[in-house]
Structures are given as structure tokens and as C-alpha cells.
Design a protein around this motif. Structure first.
Motif, PDB file in Angstrom:
ATOM      1  N   GLN A  10      17.110  -8.186  28.019  1.00 14.16           N
ATOM      2  CA  GLN A  10      16.362  -7.720  26.857  1.00 14.16           C
ATOM      3  C   GLN A  10      14.862  -7.770  27.109  1.00 14.16           C
ATOM      4  OE1 GLN A  10      17.435  -9.695  23.258  1.00 14.16           O
ATOM      5  NE2 GLN A  10      15.922  -8.669  22.015  1.00 14.16           N
ATOM      6  N   GLN A  11      14.400  -8.847  27.760  1.00 13.48           N
ATOM      7  CA  GLN A  11      12.972  -8.927  28.069  1.00 13.48           C
ATOM      8  C   GLN A  11      12.560  -7.848  29.064  1.00 13.48           C
ATOM      9  OE1 GLN A  11      12.327 -12.937  29.372  1.00 13.48           O
ATOM     10  NE2 GLN A  11      12.582 -13.812  27.333  1.00 13.48           N
ATOM     11  N   ALA A  12      13.437  -7.588  30.043  1.00 13.87           N
ATOM     12  CA  ALA A  12      13.131  -6.526  30.992  1.00 13.87           C
ATOM     13  C   ALA A  12      13.066  -5.184  30.282  1.00 13.87           C
ATOM     14  CB  ALA A  12      14.186  -6.501  32.100  1.00 13.87           C
ATOM     15  N   PHE A  13      13.997  -4.975  29.345  1.00 18.74           N
ATOM     16  CA  PHE A  13      13.967  -3.729  28.586  1.00 18.74           C
ATOM     17  C   PHE A  13      12.693  -3.633  27.753  1.00 18.74           C
ATOM     18  CE2 PHE A  13      14.666  -1.851  24.386  1.00 18.74           C
ATOM     19  CZ  PHE A  13      14.917  -0.531  24.746  1.00 18.74           C
ATOM     20  N   ALA A  14      12.297  -4.764  27.146  1.00 18.96           N
ATOM     21  CA  ALA A  14      11.082  -4.728  26.332  1.00 18.96           C
ATOM     22  C   ALA A  14       9.876  -4.346  27.170  1.00 18.96           C
ATOM     23  CB  ALA A  14      10.862  -6.091  25.675  1.00 18.96           C
ATOM     24  N   GLY A  15       9.778  -4.945  28.370  1.00 16.67           N
ATOM     25  CA  GLY A  15       8.654  -4.601  29.233  1.00 16.67           C
ATOM     26  C   GLY A  15       8.690  -3.145  29.686  1.00 16.67           C
ATOM     27  N   GLU A  16       9.876  -2.695  30.094  1.00 13.07           N
ATOM     28  CA  GLU A  16       9.981  -1.318  30.558  1.00 13.07           C
ATOM     29  C   GLU A  16       9.774  -0.332  29.414  1.00 13.07           C
ATOM     30  OE1 GLU A  16      13.751  -1.063  32.375  1.00 13.07           O
ATOM     31  OE2 GLU A  16      13.265  -2.409  34.046  1.00 13.07           O
ATOM     32  N   ALA A  17      10.355  -0.652  28.242  1.00 12.55           N
ATOM     33  CA  ALA A  17      10.189   0.252  27.108  1.00 12.55           C
ATOM     34  C   ALA A  17       8.730   0.345  26.687  1.00 12.55           C
ATOM     35  CB  ALA A  17      11.053  -0.222  25.939  1.00 12.55           C
ATOM     36  N   LEU A  46       8.278  -4.795  20.038  1.00 17.72           N
ATOM     37  CA  LEU A  46       8.421  -5.447  21.338  1.00 17.72           C
ATOM     38  C   LEU A  46       7.859  -6.869  21.298  1.00 17.72           C
ATOM     39  CD1 LEU A  46       7.507  -2.458  23.683  1.00 17.72           C
ATOM     40  CD2 LEU A  46       9.770  -3.306  23.087  1.00 17.72           C
ATOM     41  N   ALA A  47       6.751  -7.031  20.585  1.00 17.52           N
ATOM     42  CA  ALA A  47       6.174  -8.380  20.481  1.00 17.52           C
ATOM     43  C   ALA A  47       7.106  -9.316  19.725  1.00 17.52           C
ATOM     44  CB  ALA A  47       4.821  -8.303  19.776  1.00 17.52           C
ATOM     45  N   LEU A  48       7.712  -8.821  18.634  1.00  8.92           N
ATOM     46  CA  LEU A  48       8.632  -9.657  17.877  1.00  8.92           C
ATOM     47  C   LEU A  48       9.845 -10.036  18.713  1.00  8.92           C
ATOM     48  CD1 LEU A  48       8.757 -10.885  15.070  1.00  8.92           C
ATOM     49  CD2 LEU A  48       9.999  -8.859  14.300  1.00  8.92           C
ATOM     50  N   ALA A  49      10.330  -9.101  19.523  1.00 10.09           N
ATOM     51  CA  ALA A  49      11.453  -9.400  20.411  1.00 10.09           C
ATOM     52  C   ALA A  49      11.074 -10.466  21.426  1.00 10.09           C
ATOM     53  CB  ALA A  49      11.910  -8.131  21.120  1.00 10.09           C
ATOM     54  N   ARG A  50       9.861 -10.379  21.978  1.00 11.78           N
ATOM     55  CA  ARG A  50       9.430 -11.396  22.943  1.00 11.78           C
ATOM     56  C   ARG A  50       9.296 -12.764  22.266  1.00 11.78           C
ATOM     57  NH1 ARG A  50       6.135  -7.110  24.853  1.00 11.78           N
ATOM     58  NH2 ARG A  50       4.354  -7.867  23.648  1.00 11.78           N
ATOM     59  N   LEU A  51       8.797 -12.771  21.033  1.00 18.59           N
ATOM     60  CA  LEU A  51       8.677 -14.042  20.315  1.00 18.59           C
ATOM     61  C   LEU A  51      10.041 -14.696  20.105  1.00 18.59           C
ATOM     62  CD1 LEU A  51       6.076 -13.384  17.487  1.00 18.59           C
ATOM     63  CD2 LEU A  51       5.880 -15.048  19.318  1.00 18.59           C
ATOM     64  N   GLU A  52      11.018 -13.908  19.683  1.00 16.75           N
ATOM     65  CA  GLU A  52      12.332 -14.464  19.370  1.00 16.75           C
ATOM     66  C   GLU A  52      13.092 -14.900  20.609  1.00 16.75           C
ATOM     67  OE1 GLU A  52      13.979 -11.260  17.202  1.00 16.75           O
ATOM     68  OE2 GLU A  52      13.091 -11.866  15.280  1.00 16.75           O
ATOM     69  N   ASN A  53      12.717 -14.394  21.762  1.00 20.12           N
ATOM     70  CA  ASN A  53      13.432 -14.716  22.999  1.00 20.12           C
ATOM     71  C   ASN A  53      12.707 -15.736  23.853  1.00 20.12           C
ATOM     72  OD1 ASN A  53      15.377 -12.848  22.311  1.00 20.12           O
ATOM     73  ND2 ASN A  53      14.404 -11.185  23.418  1.00 20.12           N
ATOM     74  N   THR A  54      11.615 -16.280  23.337  1.00 23.87           N
ATOM     75  CA  THR A  54      10.824 -17.221  24.124  1.00 23.87           C
ATOM     76  C   THR A  54      10.691 -18.524  23.357  1.00 23.87           C
ATOM     77  OG1 THR A  54       9.567 -15.378  25.053  1.00 23.87           O
ATOM     78  CG2 THR A  54       8.647 -17.592  25.340  1.00 23.87           C
ATOM     79  N   ALA A  55      10.954 -19.631  24.008  1.00 20.66           N
ATOM     80  CA  ALA A  55      10.787 -20.961  23.396  1.00 20.66           C
ATOM     81  C   ALA A  55       9.524 -21.609  23.918  1.00 20.66           C
ATOM     82  CB  ALA A  55      11.996 -21.843  23.713  1.00 20.66           C
ATOM     83  N   THR A  56       8.724 -22.132  23.024  1.00 16.76           N
ATOM     84  CA  THR A  56       7.454 -22.750  23.400  1.00 16.76           C
ATOM     85  C   THR A  56       7.340 -24.101  22.721  1.00 16.76           C
ATOM     86  OG1 THR A  56       6.452 -20.559  23.549  1.00 16.76           O
ATOM     87  CG2 THR A  56       4.946 -22.442  23.459  1.00 16.76           C
ATOM     88  N   THR A  57       6.779 -25.060  23.408  1.00 19.15           N
ATOM     89  CA  THR A  57       6.603 -26.402  22.874  1.00 19.15           C
ATOM     90  C   THR A  57       5.304 -26.485  22.081  1.00 19.15           C
ATOM     91  OG1 THR A  57       7.785 -27.328  24.752  1.00 19.15           O
ATOM     92  CG2 THR A  57       6.435 -28.835  23.456  1.00 19.15           C
ATOM     93  N   ALA A  58       5.394 -27.044  20.880  1.00 18.06           N
ATOM     94  CA  ALA A  58       4.198 -27.227  20.064  1.00 18.06           C
ATOM     95  C   ALA A  58       3.293 -28.287  20.676  1.00 18.06           C
ATOM     96  CB  ALA A  58       4.594 -27.616  18.643  1.00 18.06           C
TER      97      ALA A  58
END
Length: 486
Positions: free
Chosen positions: A240-247, A295-307
Motif C-alpha cells: 500500500q505504501q509503495a502504491f501511495a508513492g507510485e500513485a 495519500l498523506a492520510l494513508a501514510r499516516l494510518e500505515n505508520t507508527a510513531t513514538t510520541a
């Protein structure tokens, strides 16, 4: 779980031991008391026969030696009475010679040729076992003998056996605890590795898959299934991330080309069609921003970040200074109020983007001559308050829905901005809500978690974008490429 399993095993073992040892202890105590009573009764019968012979032959002077020798060896007490109940000899007892005991029940029963055995308080509070036997030859009663022993002789043995049973039970419990701990650790090992793997997966990585080689078969199967699921999920997320980047790359080029082609039509169009051309170009630009937002929302939902701890006061001061020139162009003042908020938990770069885009939203609807207020409230709460037209309660409920835009909206927003902001705030462990501001306008409230000196907090998911550079463009969102639309 290891502790609960250990406690369960120990409780079961304790229940079994109690069910075995307590009845065993009571049976031993009763048996010991019964044996002791039988022994005393037998000895009393034998002594009564000996003393009866001495009384019959008139050798009453030998009675003290007979009973004295016995009581000296056994530690008991003996009293011999004649057929009238008068004491002829006493040893190991407080009764004196010549005392008449005919009124005492056991002596009276023995003189009536009825032997008795029982317990008594002994007169000084210490329980004693007695056996009173008649000294008879046929039906002729010549006297009686009372033999007494303190019950401590029995209770000490009973207490010793209870102590032995307790020590045996403690040793068994210790052995059960050792075995149970080893078994519980073996059972829960796959669960511990599964917990660590789940935590890693929630953070967007899986460096240590759960151990699928140890533990019960069911847990090994569970660990293997989790590893397969996590691997498949990671593959789907990567795809999905690869698709987001390519899209993003593939859509950007045709949209840019379409915009250029539309603008190239301008010299050849009738002036009456220029307004339609401008609207078409604006729609193409909005479509580009919408693509970036999705695409940004998709990247947010697929990425985990530590506060991380972030200085809210410094962020507010920095962003207010950046927005003041643009606000001044629109004749809107920017004010920062409230007490110092200190450090709060936020994923890297999220707080700057949240403030930037809430301010951009507020400036869009703020009439000239009004004030946009950034207020710090107790409890790590931030208010972005404008003096615009505000939103009805129903619209405030729907404002965070994707693609939602107010029915009276005249700007070219995409309806993805506030969903992105809410995701950034929630990924930081906070919450954002919209309220009606006093006197009109909208109050966007962002509640965050204070970063205490010893506190620890990890975001529950979601992603954060790169840190926004100070002084960057006020009309762009780093993570989505658009100004947030209310």
C-alpha cells in the motif's frame, strides 16, 4: 499470567494437602488418646489386683511401695482406698492418707464394682486422664484404685505429629511451587514472546517474531499463526505504501500536464469563457490537493510513531510569530494567552502542523479587525479561537469526516484536513474537539497529555510527518500538501 498459574497450582496443592493432612491429624490424635486411655486402664486393672491382694492379706503397709514404684517409673499418680473409701496409700497425688473419697463419683462407682475411665480438669486447670478400678475378688469388694495421668503426655505427641505434618506439607508445597513455576514459565513463554511481537508490530516493526518452537502445542500454533499474519500484514502495508508513492508520482504528472493544457487555451478562448477556464483550472488544483491529502492520510494510518516530550509554549510562540505577517495582511491580530503549558507528548512535527493548519482554517473565516486567539488552558489544553461565523452543532459533529465540507463553504478545500489533524492529535495521545466560541466563532480544543518528569507514554498508532521548518510556507501542509478545510 505466570504468577496466576503459580498461585492456581499452589492453591490446588494446598487444598489437596489440607484434605489429606487435616483428617490424618485428627485420626492420629483420636487414636493416640484412645491408645493412651487403654494403656492406663490396663495398668489400673493390674495395680488394682495387686493392691486387692495386699488388702486381703492385711499388708496395707506395702501399698505405698507398690504404687510408688509404679508412679516413679511412669510419671502418673495413684490412690488406693479401702472398701469404705478411706485412702490407704497415695503416690504422685495431692490426696493425703486417711482422706475419705467415698463421695467422689468414680470411687463410689468402683466400690460398687463398676470401673470408670475418663478425663477431668485435675483441680488445677490441667486436664488429666483417670481410670478407677475396683479391687475385688469375685463379688467381694475390698477397695479401689484410681490411676491418673496428665493429658500433656498425649497432647505433646499430638502436637509433634501436627508439626511433622505441617513440615511435610511445607516441603511438598515448596516442591510444587518449583515445579509449578517451571511449568508456568514454559506455558507462558510463547505468550511473552507474542506480547513483545505484538508491541513491536503496533510500532510498525517486527524484529523479534514470537517463539513458535516452545510451549504447549496450542500456543505454538498461535505464535506461528501470528507470525504468518504479521508477515502478510507487513507485505500488504508495504504494497500500500509503495502504491501511495507510485500513485503520487504518476498522478502528479498528468494533473500538471492537464493544468498547463487548460492554461494554454486562454489566448484562444472567447473572453466569455475565461471564467469557466479559471474554474476548471481551480478544480484541477483542488483535485491535486485531494490526491495529496488521500495519500498523506494513508501514510499516516500505515505508520507508527513514538510520541516524544514537546515544548508547547515554544511551538506556540514560534508558530504565532510565523503567522503574524499573513494575519496582518488580512487585518487580523494573533494573540497567545494563558499560563505556561510546559512539555506535552506529541509525535515529532505533529504539534507544529496541527497549530499551523488550525490557524490557517481560522484565518480563512476571520473577518478583518478581529483577533485570532491561541489560549493555553490547564491540563495541557490548547484552544484556537476565531471570531468568524462558527459552525452549527450538527456540522461540528461531522467536521472530522473525510471529504465533508460545510454546505455554505465557498473555499476550495478538500475535506481531508481536519481528519488528518485529528489523526495527528490521537497518534500523540490526545483528542481534538470543536466548540462554539463565546460571542461567536469557533473554538478548536486540542487536549494533550502532559509530559511529567517520570511519565512514560507511547502513541497507540498512527504516524507523524517530518518536522515542519520554521518560517515555511503558510499555505501548505507538510504532510498533505494542502491547507486544512473546515
Amino acid at each position: 499470567m505466570t504468577r496466576r498459574l503459580l498461585y492456581s497450582y499452589l492453591a490446588l496443592a494446598l487444598l489437596v494437602l489440607a484434605g489429606l493432612e487435616i483428617p490424618l491429624g485428627y485420626l492420629y490424635a483420636r487414636g493416640e488418646t484412645s491408645r493412651f486411655a487403654q494403656t492406663v486402664e490396663r495398668d489400673a486393672t493390674m495395680l488394682a489386683e495387686v493392691t486387692e491382694e495386699n488388702i486381703e492379706e492385711g499388708n496395707t503397709g506395702e501399698l505405698p511401695d507398690v504404687i510408688g514404684d509404679y508412679t516413679a517409673r511412669t510419671g502418673g499418680g495413684a490412690v488406693v482406698v479401702d472398701r469404705t473409701g478411706v485412702v490407704l496409700a497415695a503416690s504422685g497425688s495431692a490426696v493425703r492418707t486417711g482422706t475419705n473419697l467415698s463421695a467422689e463419683p468414680d470411687i463410689a462407682a468402683a466400690l460398687d464394682n463398676r470401673p470408670t475411665t475418663g478425663t477431668d480438669d485435675g483441680g488445677d486447670g490441667d486436664e488429666v486422664l483417670y481410670s478407677t478400678q475396683p479391687g475385688a475378688s469375685g463379688t467381694t469388694i475390698r477397695g479401689a484404685l484410681r490411676l491418673t495421668y496428665p493429658m500433656t503426655t498425649v497432647t505433646e505427641r499430638v502436637h509433634r505429629i501436627w508439626l511433622v505434618l505441617a513440615l511435610v506439607g511445607a516441603c511438598i508445597l515448596a516442591a510444587v511451587a518449583l515445579v509449578a513455576f517451571t511449568l508456568a514459565r514454559w506455558i507462558t513463554r510463547p505468550l511473552r514472546t507474542l506480547h513483545r511481537a505484538t508491541t513491536q508490530l503496533a510500532e510498525g516493526r517486527l524484529t523479534n517474531p514470537p517463539d513458535a518452537t516452545r510451549g504447549p502445542p496450542e500456543l505454538r500454533e498461535l505464535a506461528a499463526s501470528f507470525t504468518h499474519t504479521a508477515t502478510r500484514l507487513r507485505q500488504l502495508l508495504d504494497a500500500q505504501q509503495a502504491f501511495a508513492g507510485e500513485a503520487s508520482h504518476q498522478l502528479k504528472t498528468p494533473l500538471t500536464a492537464l493544468r498547463l493544457r487548460l492554461e494554454n487555451f486562454e489566448p484562444y478562448l472567447d473572453p466569455r469563457a475565461l471564467d469557466s477556464l479559471d474554474e476548471a483550472v481551480a478544480e484541477v488544483e483542488r483535485l491535486g490537493r485531494m490526491v495529496h491529502g488521500l495519500l498523506a492520510l494513508a501514510r499516516l494510518e500505515n505508520t507508527a510513531t513514538t510520541a516524544e516530550p514537546t515544548d508547547l509554549d515554544a511551538v506556540l510562540a514560534d508558530r504565532a510569530a510565523m503567522w503574524e505577517p499573513l494575519a496582518a495582511e488580512q487585518h487580523v491580530a494573533v494573540a497567545v494567552t494563558g499560563t505556561s503549558a510546559g512539555r506535552v507528548w506529541a509525535i515529532p512535527g505533529a504539534l507544529e502542523q496541527v497549530v499551523d493548519n488550525l490557524v490557517a482554517n481560522a484565518l480563512r473565516v476571520s473577518p478583518p479587525g478581529t483577533t485570532l486567539t491561541l489560549t493555553r488552558a490547564p491540563g495541557a489544553e490548547l484552544h484556537v479561537v476565531d471570531q468568524g461565523p462558527g459552525l452549527p452543532a450538527a456540522d461540528r459533529e461531522r467536521a472530522f469526516d473525510r471529504f465533508w465540507r460545510a454546505s455554505d463553504s465557498h473555499h476550495d478545500g478538500t475535506g481531508l484536513g481536519l481528519p488528518i489533524v485529528r489523526h495527528l492529535v490521537r497518534a500523540s495521545g490526545g483528542e481534538i474537539t470543536l466548540h462554539s466560541a463565546p460571542g461567536g466563532g469557533l473554538d478548536a480544543r486540542v487536549r494533550l497529555r502532559p509530559a511529567s518528569p517520570n511519565g512514560e507514554f507511547r502513541s497507540g498508532g498512527g504516524g507523524g510527518g517530518r518536522r515542519r521548518a520554521t518560517g515555511g510556507s503558510s499555505r501548505s501542509l507538510d504532510i498533505s500538501g494542502e491547507i486544512l478545510a473546515r
